[in-house]
Design a protein around this motif. Structure first.
Motif, PDB file in Angstrom:
ATOM      1  N   TYR A   1     -10.085  -0.782  13.493  1.00 59.27           N
ATOM      2  CA  TYR A   1      -8.603  -1.003  13.415  1.00 59.27           C
ATOM      3  C   TYR A   1      -8.512  -2.521  13.224  1.00 59.27           C
ATOM      4  N   ASP A   2      -9.448  -3.375  13.796  1.00 60.53           N
ATOM      5  CA  ASP A   2      -9.267  -4.844  13.860  1.00 60.53           C
ATOM      6  C   ASP A   2      -9.418  -5.264  12.363  1.00 60.53           C
ATOM      7  N   GLU A   3     -10.579  -4.651  11.906  1.00 56.61           N
ATOM      8  CA  GLU A   3     -10.992  -5.144  10.400  1.00 56.61           C
ATOM      9  C   GLU A   3      -9.941  -4.910   9.295  1.00 56.61           C
ATOM     10  N   ILE A   4      -9.336  -3.639   9.489  1.00 59.48           N
ATOM     11  CA  ILE A   4      -8.253  -3.439   8.439  1.00 59.48           C
ATOM     12  C   ILE A   4      -6.659  -4.120   8.823  1.00 59.48           C
TER      13      ILE A   4
ATOM     14  N   ALA B   1      -0.389   4.508   5.876  1.00 59.77           N
ATOM     15  CA  ALA B   1       1.169   4.772   6.331  1.00 59.77           C
ATOM     16  C   ALA B   1       1.496   4.204   7.541  1.00 59.77           C
ATOM     17  N   ILE B   2       0.565   4.416   8.677  1.00 60.01           N
ATOM     18  CA  ILE B   2       0.743   4.011   9.904  1.00 60.01           C
ATOM     19  C   ILE B   2       0.969   2.532   9.810  1.00 60.01           C
ATOM     20  N   MET B   3       0.058   1.912   9.127  1.00 58.09           N
ATOM     21  CA  MET B   3       0.373   0.300   8.941  1.00 58.09           C
ATOM     22  C   MET B   3       1.418  -0.062   8.404  1.00 58.09           C
ATOM     23  N   THR B   4       1.892   0.558   7.482  1.00 60.74           N
ATOM     24  CA  THR B   4       3.214   0.240   6.590  1.00 60.74           C
ATOM     25  C   THR B   4       4.403   0.591   7.551  1.00 60.74           C
ATOM     26  N   LEU B   5       4.390   1.668   8.263  1.00 60.48           N
ATOM     27  CA  LEU B   5       5.529   1.991   9.296  1.00 60.48           C
ATOM     28  C   LEU B   5       5.399   0.779  10.376  1.00 60.48           C
ATOM     29  N   MET B   6       4.511   0.572  10.841  1.00 58.58           N
ATOM     30  CA  MET B   6       4.635  -0.201  12.059  1.00 58.58           C
ATOM     31  C   MET B   6       4.620  -1.607  11.763  1.00 58.58           C
TER      32      MET B   6
END
Length: 252
Positions: A22-25, A64-69
């Motif tokens: 999660y840190d890397e991305i 999608a989670i990254m975009t949403l948050m």
């Protein structure tokens, strides 16, 4: 409190490798790195991880989670209420499936025989709930409350044979759309076949049929992004191919 990768992984019930990924991305960065170059997470990161795990539980992809948050409009309280609503829907679906499974087990042990229609009832109810959640507002506006309610009731009355036949037709329609998507030229005969398969499929839900309503539904597949996304996931430009086929076959 602050946590190392190992401590937070144990707290959240996930692996240390997951946190490092999660840190890397860029999905969940640590608060800081300590003098020993260990990742350190604070309360803000813990709260963000909770949202991530809620989304993962709902099968939302990491992109999608990254975009949403990361959107400016992301609101914590609103997101929590959405998580709650979605998890309640998931709970209801699982409860229905568990009830069906328990009835089936009891039936196999010599209990009250379970009708074939009852075996599929939970799946049909879940399909109706999912359709209502995704498209209910639009289709009720387009076709009216009575029509949609009648359609839902019609679907609930499907027999086992009807249900399996509907799946067979849906699979055939999917295959034709994929073939058409990969073709340089889509023939009139192919468009007619796609239209007839789609008509057979919707008639498992519709109690009455009209060409105008069929064309209107096809237009909705392209005009509404959610319908379009569903069909385009089957094959490239499938929503447009389906609408064009229906219009070319049915429109005067």
């Amino acid at each position: 409190m602050e946590y190392t990768v190992k401590q937070l992984a144990e707290l959240a019930g996930i692996s240390s490798r997951t946190l490092r990924y999660y840190d890397e991305i860029g999905l969940l960065k640590p608060k800081r790195m300590n003098s020993a170059s260990y990742r350190i997470y604070g309360q803000k990161e813990i709260d963000r991880l909770q949202h991530i795990l809620f989304y993962r539980e709902l099968d939302v992809g990491l992109d999608a989670i990254m975009t949403l948050m990361n959107e400016d409009t992301f609101h914590v309280e609103k997101a929590l209420l959405q998580h709650k609503a979605h998890l309640e829907q998931k709970r209801d679906r699982l409860n229905q499936l568990l009830q069906t499974l328990e009835q089936t087990i009891a039936s196999t042990k010599g209990g009250e025989p379970m009708s074939n229609q009852s075996k599929f009832a939970a799946f049909k109810r879940q399909q109706i709930k999912e359709n209502e959640r995704l498209y209910g507002k639009e289709i009720r506006k387009e076709y009216g409350e009575d029509t949609v309610n009648e359609t839902n009731n019609h679907l609930l009355q499907l027999t086992e044979s009807d249900y399996l036949q509907r799946q067979k037709i849906e699979n055939a329609l999917t295959e034709r759309l994929r073939e058409a998507s990969n073709s340089l030229v889509i023939t009139k005969e192919t468009e007619q076949e796609i239209t007839q398969l789609h008509k057979k499929w919707i008639m498992f839900s519709w109690s009455t049929y009209s060409e105008q309503a069929h064309i209107g539904l096809a237009d909705l597949y392209v005009e509404d992004e959610r319908f379009k996304r569903y069909y385009d996931a089957i094959a490239s430009n499938a929503a447009s191919i389906l609408r064009t086929a229906i219009r070319n076959t049915l429109a005067p």
